[in-house]
Design a protein around this motif. Structure first.
Motif, PDB file in Angstrom:
ATOM      1  N   TRP A  61      -2.062  51.631  12.317  1.00 15.73           N
ATOM      2  CA  TRP A  61      -1.321  50.904  13.111  1.00 15.73           C
ATOM      3  C   TRP A  61      -1.948  49.437  13.427  1.00 15.73           C
ATOM      4  O   TRP A  61      -1.153  48.585  13.942  1.00 15.73           O
ATOM      5  N   GLU A  79       6.242  50.191   6.187  1.00 15.56           N
ATOM      6  CA  GLU A  79       6.868  49.354   7.210  1.00 15.56           C
ATOM      7  C   GLU A  79       6.462  47.864   6.592  1.00 15.56           C
ATOM      8  O   GLU A  79       7.241  46.873   6.622  1.00 15.56           O
ATOM      9  N   VAL A 134       5.295  50.135  19.118  1.00 10.75           N
ATOM     10  CA  VAL A 134       5.471  51.076  20.042  1.00 10.75           C
ATOM     11  C   VAL A 134       6.129  52.473  19.482  1.00 10.75           C
ATOM     12  O   VAL A 134       5.646  53.275  19.944  1.00 10.75           O
ATOM     13  N   ILE A 135       6.960  52.335  18.752  1.00 13.73           N
ATOM     14  CA  ILE A 135       7.633  53.580  17.867  1.00 13.73           C
ATOM     15  C   ILE A 135       6.747  54.442  17.106  1.00 13.73           C
ATOM     16  O   ILE A 135       6.604  55.647  17.303  1.00 13.73           O
ATOM     17  N   PHE A 136       5.793  53.978  16.538  1.00 16.05           N
ATOM     18  CA  PHE A 136       4.571  54.769  15.790  1.00 16.05           C
ATOM     19  C   PHE A 136       3.756  55.571  16.533  1.00 16.05           C
ATOM     20  O   PHE A 136       3.807  56.598  16.328  1.00 16.05           O
ATOM     21  N   GLY A 143       4.159  56.192  19.879  1.00 15.02           N
ATOM     22  CA  GLY A 143       5.082  57.228  20.561  1.00 15.02           C
ATOM     23  C   GLY A 143       5.414  58.331  19.822  1.00 15.02           C
ATOM     24  O   GLY A 143       5.444  59.611  20.341  1.00 15.02           O
ATOM     25  N   SER A 144       5.921  58.004  18.586  1.00 16.77           N
ATOM     26  CA  SER A 144       6.243  59.242  17.651  1.00 16.77           C
ATOM     27  C   SER A 144       5.019  60.390  17.248  1.00 16.77           C
ATOM     28  O   SER A 144       5.282  61.281  17.365  1.00 16.77           O
ATOM     29  N   TYR A 186       8.531  46.190  17.387  1.00 16.84           N
ATOM     30  CA  TYR A 186       8.924  47.773  17.572  1.00 16.84           C
ATOM     31  C   TYR A 186       8.113  48.820  17.098  1.00 16.84           C
ATOM     32  O   TYR A 186       7.846  49.795  17.665  1.00 16.84           O
ATOM     33  N   SER A 187       7.390  48.373  15.768  1.00 17.55           N
ATOM     34  CA  SER A 187       6.607  49.546  15.164  1.00 17.55           C
ATOM     35  C   SER A 187       5.214  49.639  15.993  1.00 17.55           C
ATOM     36  O   SER A 187       4.595  50.752  15.866  1.00 17.55           O
TER      37      SER A 187
END
Length: 176
Positions: free
Chosen positions: A6, A67, A158-160, A162-163, A155-156
């Motif tokens: 990340w 990504e 947060v999304i990565f 979080g997932s 966005y990545s």
């Protein structure tokens, strides 16, 4: 390794020599970890819990590489469109200035110098006789069509995580 992958979301999208090796290294390290764990575990005919965890982690690492591939591709498309637009505007301005009389050129130069203070995004430099125009030409009509690649990274970020946290909550609630 998943969290290390990340880090690339915070590296500038134009820093290809930084992001690509980071992605490749994390993917290869995850592959080595999976191979090492499988070699040290007894061979069984069913899927083990550790296999699920490691393969989902591998997918997250691999998706971070994908990504960046998408961000890089979309950035390249955007730069091409911007370059084409810049060239078109430059050509139009040059044709306009070449086709006018000296007095009209002077008036056009004044108008363009005034306008370049209020327009944004693309620098244009034209030097024709009395007129030297430097400024920015806006593309608000095109901006809603283009994808903001910086936003994809934002966005990545947060999304990565979080997932992955969500996956860990489910995984550890099932297998603990």
């Amino acid at each position: 390794m998943v969290m290390l992958s990340w880090v690339s979301f915070w590296i500038d999208r134009r820093a290809v020599p930084a992001r690509v090796p980071l992605g490749i290294t994390t993917v290869l390290t995850m592959s080595t970890i999976i191979t090492g764990v499988n070699a040290s575990m007894p061979r069984v005919s069913y899927i083990k819990a550790v296999d699920i965890y490691l393969w989902v982690s591998f997918v997250f690492v691999f998706l971070s590489v994908i990504e960046y591939a998408a961000v890089n591709y979309l950035s390249t498309l955007q730069e091409r469109k911007e370059r084409k637009l810049r060239e078109r505007v430059k050509l139009i301005l040059m044709m306009l200035l070449l086709s006018c009389h000296h007095q009209v050129k002077f008036l056009i130069c004044l108008i363009l110098r005034f306008m370049t203070k209020y327009l944004q995004n693309y620098t244009i430099s034209i030097s024709l006789g009395c007129c030297f125009v430097t400024g920015h030409v806006g593309t608000s009509a095109y901006s809603n069509v283009w994808i903001d690649t910086h936003a994809i990274d934002k966005y990545s970020r947060v999304i990565f995580p979080g997932s992955y946290i969500f996956f860990n909550i489910i995984y550890w609630s099932i297998y603990s």
